[in-house]
Motif scaffolding. Structure first.
Motif, PDB file in Angstrom:
ATOM      1  N   ALA A  28      64.514  30.894  68.505  1.00 49.42           N
ATOM      2  CA  ALA A  28      64.559  30.018  67.340  1.00 49.42           C
ATOM      3  C   ALA A  28      64.985  28.625  67.779  1.00 49.42           C
ATOM      4  CB  ALA A  28      65.527  30.567  66.295  1.00 49.42           C
ATOM      5  N   ALA A  29      64.156  27.634  67.523  1.00 46.79           N
ATOM      6  CA  ALA A  29      64.491  26.252  67.882  1.00 46.79           C
ATOM      7  C   ALA A  29      65.765  25.827  67.165  1.00 46.79           C
ATOM      8  CB  ALA A  29      63.340  25.323  67.519  1.00 46.79           C
ATOM      9  N   GLY A  30      66.640  25.150  67.899  1.00 44.89           N
ATOM     10  CA  GLY A  30      67.868  24.637  67.317  1.00 44.89           C
ATOM     11  C   GLY A  30      69.057  25.567  67.422  1.00 44.89           C
ATOM     12  N   SER A  31      68.837  26.859  67.643  1.00 44.75           N
ATOM     13  CA  SER A  31      69.954  27.792  67.797  1.00 44.75           C
ATOM     14  C   SER A  31      70.589  27.624  69.172  1.00 44.75           C
ATOM     15  CB  SER A  31      69.469  29.231  67.629  1.00 44.75           C
ATOM     16  OG  SER A  31      68.975  29.454  66.330  1.00 44.75           O
ATOM     17  N   ASN A  32      71.869  27.900  69.260  1.00 47.76           N
ATOM     18  CA  ASN A  32      72.575  27.819  70.535  1.00 47.76           C
ATOM     19  C   ASN A  32      72.494  29.163  71.251  1.00 47.76           C
ATOM     20  OD1 ASN A  32      73.517  25.114  70.517  1.00 47.76           O
ATOM     21  ND2 ASN A  32      75.044  25.689  68.997  1.00 47.76           N
ATOM     22  N   TYR A  33      72.057  29.116  72.516  1.00 50.08           N
ATOM     23  CA  TYR A  33      71.837  30.332  73.272  1.00 50.08           C
ATOM     24  C   TYR A  33      72.682  30.356  74.540  1.00 50.08           C
ATOM     25  CZ  TYR A  33      67.790  31.627  70.436  1.00 50.08           C
ATOM     26  OH  TYR A  33      66.965  32.004  69.412  1.00 50.08           O
ATOM     27  N   GLN A  34      72.947  31.565  74.995  1.00 50.79           N
ATOM     28  CA  GLN A  34      73.528  31.805  76.311  1.00 50.79           C
ATOM     29  C   GLN A  34      72.624  32.792  77.037  1.00 50.79           C
ATOM     30  OE1 GLN A  34      77.494  33.481  76.399  1.00 50.79           O
ATOM     31  NE2 GLN A  34      77.863  32.677  78.443  1.00 50.79           N
ATOM     32  N   ALA A  35      72.433  32.570  78.329  1.00 47.13           N
ATOM     33  CA  ALA A  35      71.608  33.452  79.142  1.00 47.13           C
ATOM     34  C   ALA A  35      72.498  34.369  79.968  1.00 47.13           C
ATOM     35  CB  ALA A  35      70.705  32.637  80.064  1.00 47.13           C
ATOM     36  N   GLU A  36      72.197  35.659  79.935  1.00 46.04           N
ATOM     37  CA  GLU A  36      72.841  36.628  80.813  1.00 46.04           C
ATOM     38  C   GLU A  36      71.756  37.266  81.672  1.00 46.04           C
ATOM     39  OE1 GLU A  36      75.484  39.401  79.029  1.00 46.04           O
ATOM     40  OE2 GLU A  36      76.976  37.830  78.746  1.00 46.04           O
ATOM     41  N   TYR A  37      71.981  37.266  82.977  1.00 46.08           N
ATOM     42  CA  TYR A  37      71.015  37.823  83.928  1.00 46.08           C
ATOM     43  C   TYR A  37      71.632  39.067  84.564  1.00 46.08           C
ATOM     44  CZ  TYR A  37      68.869  33.231  83.425  1.00 46.08           C
ATOM     45  OH  TYR A  37      68.293  32.096  82.920  1.00 46.08           O
ATOM     46  N   LEU A  38      70.912  40.167  84.464  1.00 48.24           N
ATOM     47  CA  LEU A  38      71.378  41.437  85.006  1.00 48.24           C
ATOM     48  C   LEU A  38      70.388  41.958  86.031  1.00 48.24           C
ATOM     49  CD1 LEU A  38      71.833  41.552  81.591  1.00 48.24           C
ATOM     50  CD2 LEU A  38      73.365  43.345  82.395  1.00 48.24           C
ATOM     51  N   LYS A  39      70.897  42.776  86.944  1.00 49.57           N
ATOM     52  CA  LYS A  39      70.023  43.488  87.869  1.00 49.57           C
ATOM     53  C   LYS A  39      70.301  44.978  87.726  1.00 49.57           C
ATOM     54  CE  LYS A  39      72.991  43.672  91.966  1.00 49.57           C
ATOM     55  NZ  LYS A  39      73.136  43.351  93.386  1.00 49.57           N
ATOM     56  N   SER A  40      69.317  45.782  88.096  1.00 50.40           N
ATOM     57  CA  SER A  40      69.515  47.218  88.025  1.00 50.40           C
ATOM     58  C   SER A  40      68.559  47.926  88.965  1.00 50.40           C
ATOM     59  CB  SER A  40      69.307  47.739  86.595  1.00 50.40           C
ATOM     60  OG  SER A  40      67.978  47.498  86.165  1.00 50.40           O
ATOM     61  N   THR A  41      68.959  49.117  89.363  1.00 49.53           N
ATOM     62  CA  THR A  41      68.111  50.045  90.106  1.00 49.53           C
ATOM     63  C   THR A  41      68.152  51.370  89.362  1.00 49.53           C
ATOM     64  OG1 THR A  41      68.581  48.965  92.229  1.00 49.53           O
ATOM     65  CG2 THR A  41      67.725  51.220  92.300  1.00 49.53           C
ATOM     66  N   PHE A  42      67.003  51.793  88.854  1.00 53.46           N
ATOM     67  CA  PHE A  42      66.894  53.054  88.117  1.00 53.46           C
ATOM     68  C   PHE A  42      66.020  54.006  88.918  1.00 53.46           C
ATOM     69  CE2 PHE A  42      67.453  51.690  83.358  1.00 53.46           C
ATOM     70  CZ  PHE A  42      68.676  51.135  83.663  1.00 53.46           C
ATOM     71  N   SER A  43      66.452  55.242  89.054  1.00 53.15           N
ATOM     72  CA  SER A  43      65.573  56.266  89.597  1.00 53.15           C
ATOM     73  C   SER A  43      64.632  56.738  88.486  1.00 53.15           C
ATOM     74  CB  SER A  43      66.395  57.433  90.142  1.00 53.15           C
ATOM     75  OG  SER A  43      67.219  57.980  89.134  1.00 53.15           O
ATOM     76  N   PRO A  44      63.478  57.326  88.836  1.00 54.59           N
ATOM     77  CA  PRO A  44      62.529  57.772  87.814  1.00 54.59           C
ATOM     78  C   PRO A  44      63.190  58.688  86.784  1.00 54.59           C
ATOM     79  CG  PRO A  44      61.503  57.840  89.971  1.00 54.59           C
ATOM     80  CD  PRO A  44      62.950  57.537  90.204  1.00 54.59           C
ATOM     81  N   GLY A  45      62.960  58.388  85.513  1.00 54.82           N
ATOM     82  CA  GLY A  45      63.542  59.161  84.426  1.00 54.82           C
ATOM     83  C   GLY A  45      64.862  58.636  83.919  1.00 54.82           C
ATOM     84  N   MET A  46      65.498  57.722  84.662  1.00 56.45           N
ATOM     85  CA  MET A  46      66.776  57.168  84.227  1.00 56.45           C
ATOM     86  C   MET A  46      66.547  56.217  83.053  1.00 56.45           C
ATOM     87  SD  MET A  46      69.669  55.206  86.530  1.00 56.45           S
ATOM     88  CE  MET A  46      70.045  56.710  87.423  1.00 56.45           C
ATOM     89  N   THR A  47      67.486  56.221  82.100  1.00 59.56           N
ATOM     90  CA  THR A  47      67.388  55.363  80.932  1.00 59.56           C
ATOM     91  C   THR A  47      68.652  54.540  80.758  1.00 59.56           C
ATOM     92  OG1 THR A  47      68.366  56.922  79.364  1.00 59.56           O
ATOM     93  CG2 THR A  47      65.989  57.127  79.768  1.00 59.56           C
ATOM     94  N   ALA A  48      68.524  53.463  80.000  1.00 56.89           N
ATOM     95  CA  ALA A  48      69.686  52.756  79.463  1.00 56.89           C
ATOM     96  C   ALA A  48      69.975  53.345  78.085  1.00 56.89           C
ATOM     97  CB  ALA A  48      69.396  51.266  79.358  1.00 56.89           C
ATOM     98  N   PRO A  49      71.222  53.321  77.632  1.00 52.40           N
ATOM     99  CA  PRO A  49      71.531  53.845  76.301  1.00 52.40           C
ATOM    100  C   PRO A  49      70.901  52.995  75.211  1.00 52.40           C
ATOM    101  CG  PRO A  49      73.416  52.699  77.198  1.00 52.40           C
ATOM    102  CD  PRO A  49      72.403  52.764  78.294  1.00 52.40           C
ATOM    103  N   LEU A  50      70.769  53.552  74.014  1.00 51.20           N
ATOM    104  CA  LEU A  50      70.202  52.814  72.890  1.00 51.20           C
ATOM    105  C   LEU A  50      71.088  51.618  72.564  1.00 51.20           C
ATOM    106  CD1 LEU A  50      69.190  55.738  70.495  1.00 51.20           C
ATOM    107  CD2 LEU A  50      67.848  54.648  72.299  1.00 51.20           C
ATOM    108  N   HIS A  51      70.455  50.464  72.393  1.00 52.91           N
ATOM    109  CA  HIS A  51      71.223  49.251  72.145  1.00 52.91           C
ATOM    110  C   HIS A  51      70.351  48.215  71.449  1.00 52.91           C
ATOM    111  CE1 HIS A  51      69.208  48.588  76.030  1.00 52.91           C
ATOM    112  NE2 HIS A  51      69.222  47.304  75.720  1.00 52.91           N
ATOM    113  N   VAL A  52      71.021  47.166  70.946  1.00 55.61           N
ATOM    114  CA  VAL A  52      70.340  46.020  70.347  1.00 55.61           C
ATOM    115  C   VAL A  52      70.906  44.750  70.975  1.00 55.61           C
ATOM    116  CG1 VAL A  52      69.936  47.212  68.158  1.00 55.61           C
ATOM    117  CG2 VAL A  52      71.998  45.820  68.442  1.00 55.61           C
ATOM    118  N   HIS A  53      70.128  43.658  70.859  1.00 58.23           N
ATOM    119  CA  HIS A  53      70.564  42.364  71.385  1.00 58.23           C
ATOM    120  C   HIS A  53      70.498  41.297  70.297  1.00 58.23           C
ATOM    121  CE1 HIS A  53      70.716  43.813  75.454  1.00 58.23           C
ATOM    122  NE2 HIS A  53      69.438  44.132  75.474  1.00 58.23           N
ATOM    123  N   SER A  54      71.375  40.297  70.406  1.00 58.22           N
ATOM    124  CA  SER A  54      71.403  39.186  69.456  1.00 58.22           C
ATOM    125  C   SER A  54      70.496  38.051  69.916  1.00 58.22           C
ATOM    126  CB  SER A  54      72.835  38.681  69.273  1.00 58.22           C
ATOM    127  OG  SER A  54      73.345  38.184  70.505  1.00 58.22           O
TER     128      SER A  54
END
Length: 200
Positions: free
Chosen positions: A95-121
């Motif tokens: 959204a133009a005009g909104s204030n944002y922060q960037a978070e950069y993550l890295k990960s290594t997942f083996s086949p079948g691995m999941t992240a838990p259910l979540h939402v982002h702002s």
């Protein structure tokens, strides 16, 4: 099925040597974004000090997977004489005009691995160095495979991320979130339909 817990913990030594939770490699205050298409631009450098000298205001330098990276979230491509351009991911749904922060993550997942259910702002984008990715939300499912693939999800919907195929999924994520809200919130308010399958 193994689960990789979503976390804002900082990456430590050896964090990419084996499959496990995502960790934070860099963060950056972005501020208000212009009313133009916004991209996540990804670069590599041979030298960490050179990367730190060239990093623009809206950029962040990280070391991961044996390389030095520079990530930029913004509308305009910066001038980076010493960088190797890797990819542009986007345009990101912001959204133009909104204030944002960037978070950069890295990960290594083996086949079948999941992240838990979540939402982002804010929107989340993924860039993979290897493996396959399945992303399920109430809007449907996205599946991409192979080095260099990317996916995006808009702000708001709950999501399930799974590594698919028969190769480790190694990669990065950008959470470009509303600076006034937490970037990630775990949720149990939605049940996936099982559209992501850890097939070989």
């Amino acid at each position: 099925m193994a689960v990789a817990q979503a976390t804002q913990r900082l990456c430590g030594p050896g964090s990419e040597d084996k499959p496990g939770p995502a960790c934070l490699v860099a963060s950056q205050d972005i501020g208000a974004l212009p009313d133009r298409p916004v991209y996540w631009r990804i670069y590599t450098y041979d030298d960490l000090q050179v990367a730190r000298r060239e990093v623009p205001r809206e950029g962040a330098v990280a070391q991961a997977f044996g390389q030095t990276w520079l990530f930029v979230a913004g509308a305009d491509a910066p001038s980076l004489p010493s960088a190797r351009h890797v990819a542009d991911v986007g345009p990101l749904p912001v959204a133009a005009g909104s204030n944002y922060q960037a978070e950069y993550l890295k990960s290594t997942f083996s086949p079948g691995m999941t992240a838990p259910l979540h939402v982002h702002s804010g929107p989340e984008a993924f860039y993979a160095l290897s493996g396959g990715t399945c992303l399920e939300t109430p809007d449907g499912v996205q599946v991409k495979r192979g080095a260099g693939h990317s996916l995006m999800v808009r702000q708001g919907p709950p999501m399930l991320l799974m590594a698919v195929g028969n190769e480790e999924r190694r990669g990065f994520a950008l959470i470009l979130h509303d600076a006034s809200q937490p970037p990630t919130t775990l949720t149990q308010a939605w049940t996936p339909k099982g559209l992501c399958v850890a097939e070989k």
